[in-house]
Design an enzyme around this catalytic site. Structure first.
Site, PDB file in Angstrom:
ATOM      1  N   ASP A   6       0.882  -1.173   0.000  1.00  0.00           N
ATOM      2  CA  ASP A   6       0.000   0.000   0.000  1.00  0.00           C
ATOM      3  C   ASP A   6       0.915   1.216   0.000  1.00  0.00           C
ATOM      4  OD1 ASP A   6      -2.335   1.634   0.341  1.00  0.00           O
ATOM      5  OD2 ASP A   6      -1.955   1.743   2.484  1.00  0.00           O
ATOM      6  N   SER A   7       0.309   2.393  -0.143  1.00  0.00           N
ATOM      7  CA  SER A   7       1.098   3.617  -0.038  1.00  0.00           C
ATOM      8  C   SER A   7       1.633   3.820   1.378  1.00  0.00           C
ATOM      9  CB  SER A   7       0.233   4.817  -0.421  1.00  0.00           C
ATOM     10  OG  SER A   7      -0.920   4.847   0.404  1.00  0.00           O
ATOM     11  N   TYR A  38      -1.011   8.400  -2.369  1.00  0.00           N
ATOM     12  CA  TYR A  38      -1.237   8.101  -3.776  1.00  0.00           C
ATOM     13  C   TYR A  38      -2.484   8.846  -4.278  1.00  0.00           C
ATOM     14  CZ  TYR A  38       1.924   3.964  -3.923  1.00  0.00           C
ATOM     15  OH  TYR A  38       3.005   3.107  -3.920  1.00  0.00           O
ATOM     16  N   CYS A  69      -4.519  -1.573  -1.711  1.00  0.00           N
ATOM     17  CA  CYS A  69      -4.752  -0.144  -1.895  1.00  0.00           C
ATOM     18  C   CYS A  69      -5.717   0.026  -3.067  1.00  0.00           C
ATOM     19  CB  CYS A  69      -3.415   0.536  -2.205  1.00  0.00           C
ATOM     20  SG  CYS A  69      -3.554   2.268  -2.656  1.00  0.00           S
ATOM     21  N   ASN A  70      -6.855   0.642  -2.807  1.00  0.00           N
ATOM     22  CA  ASN A  70      -7.847   0.840  -3.870  1.00  0.00           C
ATOM     23  C   ASN A  70      -7.298   1.739  -4.966  1.00  0.00           C
ATOM     24  OD1 ASN A  70     -10.813  -0.063  -2.723  1.00  0.00           O
ATOM     25  ND2 ASN A  70      -9.412   0.541  -1.099  1.00  0.00           N
ATOM     26  N   THR A  71      -6.570   2.776  -4.573  1.00  0.00           N
ATOM     27  CA  THR A  71      -6.075   3.749  -5.539  1.00  0.00           C
ATOM     28  C   THR A  71      -5.077   3.081  -6.494  1.00  0.00           C
ATOM     29  OG1 THR A  71      -6.286   5.383  -3.769  1.00  0.00           O
ATOM     30  CG2 THR A  71      -5.095   6.064  -5.737  1.00  0.00           C
ATOM     31  N   CYS A 180     -11.091   3.097   0.426  1.00  0.00           N
ATOM     32  CA  CYS A 180      -9.656   3.331   0.648  1.00  0.00           C
ATOM     33  C   CYS A 180      -9.294   2.534   1.887  1.00  0.00           C
ATOM     34  CB  CYS A 180      -9.396   4.824   0.873  1.00  0.00           C
ATOM     35  SG  CYS A 180      -7.732   5.196   1.492  1.00  0.00           S
TER      36      CYS A 180
END
Ligand code: DGL
Length: 257
Positions: A6-7, A38, A69-71, A180
């Site tokens: 993830d970020s 992100y 991470c959805n983004t 998120c």
């Protein structure tokens, strides 16, 4: 080894579900702390980061990748799959489908980063899975950064959460989709606002279940956890207790940049 990234800290909510589903598996969790958030970056910038992290984790021997991470998923999961056709890649996308199914009011909302909120992938998920249901998309700039700074009780954040979520509830939204992974850690505040009028939809467990189905022999390891980050490596283990994830601490065998 299963690589999860993830970020920053958000994907730890997914890691927690993964460890539950695959207690014997060995995991490496990578937080891209040097590049968070992100959520305000372009898809091209995110793709570049995701491909670099994917290359690093597969070089280290990861045989399955979970994009926690959805983004990153909406921006780059396809490119990541193309770069590593030999291994399974599991992404996380906002739970539009379960929310639309569960909705009685016919109105649901998705809380997401700016990049996810404006992504064509989110629009196509809505078109595919929410026919006949109204979907309100709420970008929530700054929320992930607050979680990252462990400022979970910050009054400014609480005010912003209320300002964004209360009007959605007033409009009859009965499902609040956490789009998120950082927002899982805001669940107590969100649940208070939703009270008994809306429920939170978090798909971390579904992602873990999908990973379990694909894990094969990777399910059988020694239950170890490696932590890595692109900056401030001390941040990850220190954050675990604050995020109510202290039970993961005994699994840690290394923590490095
Ligand atoms: N945790 C990420 C997600 O699920 C994004 C947070 C960020 O903006 O970096 O979308």
């Amino acid at each position: 080894m299963i690589g999860v990234f993830d970020s920053g800290l958000g994907g730890l909510s997914v890691l927690d579900a993964l460890v539950d589903a695959l207690p014997q598996a060995d995991f490496t969790y990578f937080a891209d702390t040097a590049h968070i958030p992100y959520g305000n970056k372009t898809e091209a910038e995110i793709q570049q980061r995701v491909l670099a992290i994917g290359a690093q984790l597969t070089d280290q021997g990861c045989g399955l990748l979970v994009v926690a991470c959805n983004t990153a998923t909406v921006a780059a999961v396809q490119a990541l799959r193309e770069a590593h056709p030999e291994i399974p890649v599991v992404g996380i996308e906002p739970g539009i489908k379960p929310a639309a199914r569960a909705s009685k009011s016919g109105r649901i909302a998705v809380l997401a980063t700016e990049t996810t909120a404006r992504s064509p992938r989110l629009a196509s998920l809505v078109a595919e899975h929410a026919q006949g249901v109204e979907v309100l998309i709420e970008a929530c700039p700054g929320w992930a950064t607050h979680v990252e700074q462990l400022a979970l009780d910050d009054p400014q954040l609480a005010a912003d959460i209320a300002a964004r979520v209360s009007p959605l509830i007033e409009q009859g939204v009965d499902q609040l989709v956490l789009g998120c992974t950082h927002y899982s850690f805001l669940s107590p505040a969100l649940a208070r606002l939703a009270a008994n009028r809306a429920q939170l939809v978090d798909v971390a467990m579904a992602v873990a279940e999908q990973t379990r189905r694909l894990a094969g022999p990777l399910a059988r390891g020694q239950g170890r956890l490696h932590l890595q980050s692109s900056a401030r490596p001390e941040h990850l283990p220190a954050a675990l207790p604050r995020l109510k994830l202290a039970h993961l601490l005994p699994r840690i065998v290394s923590s490095a940049a």
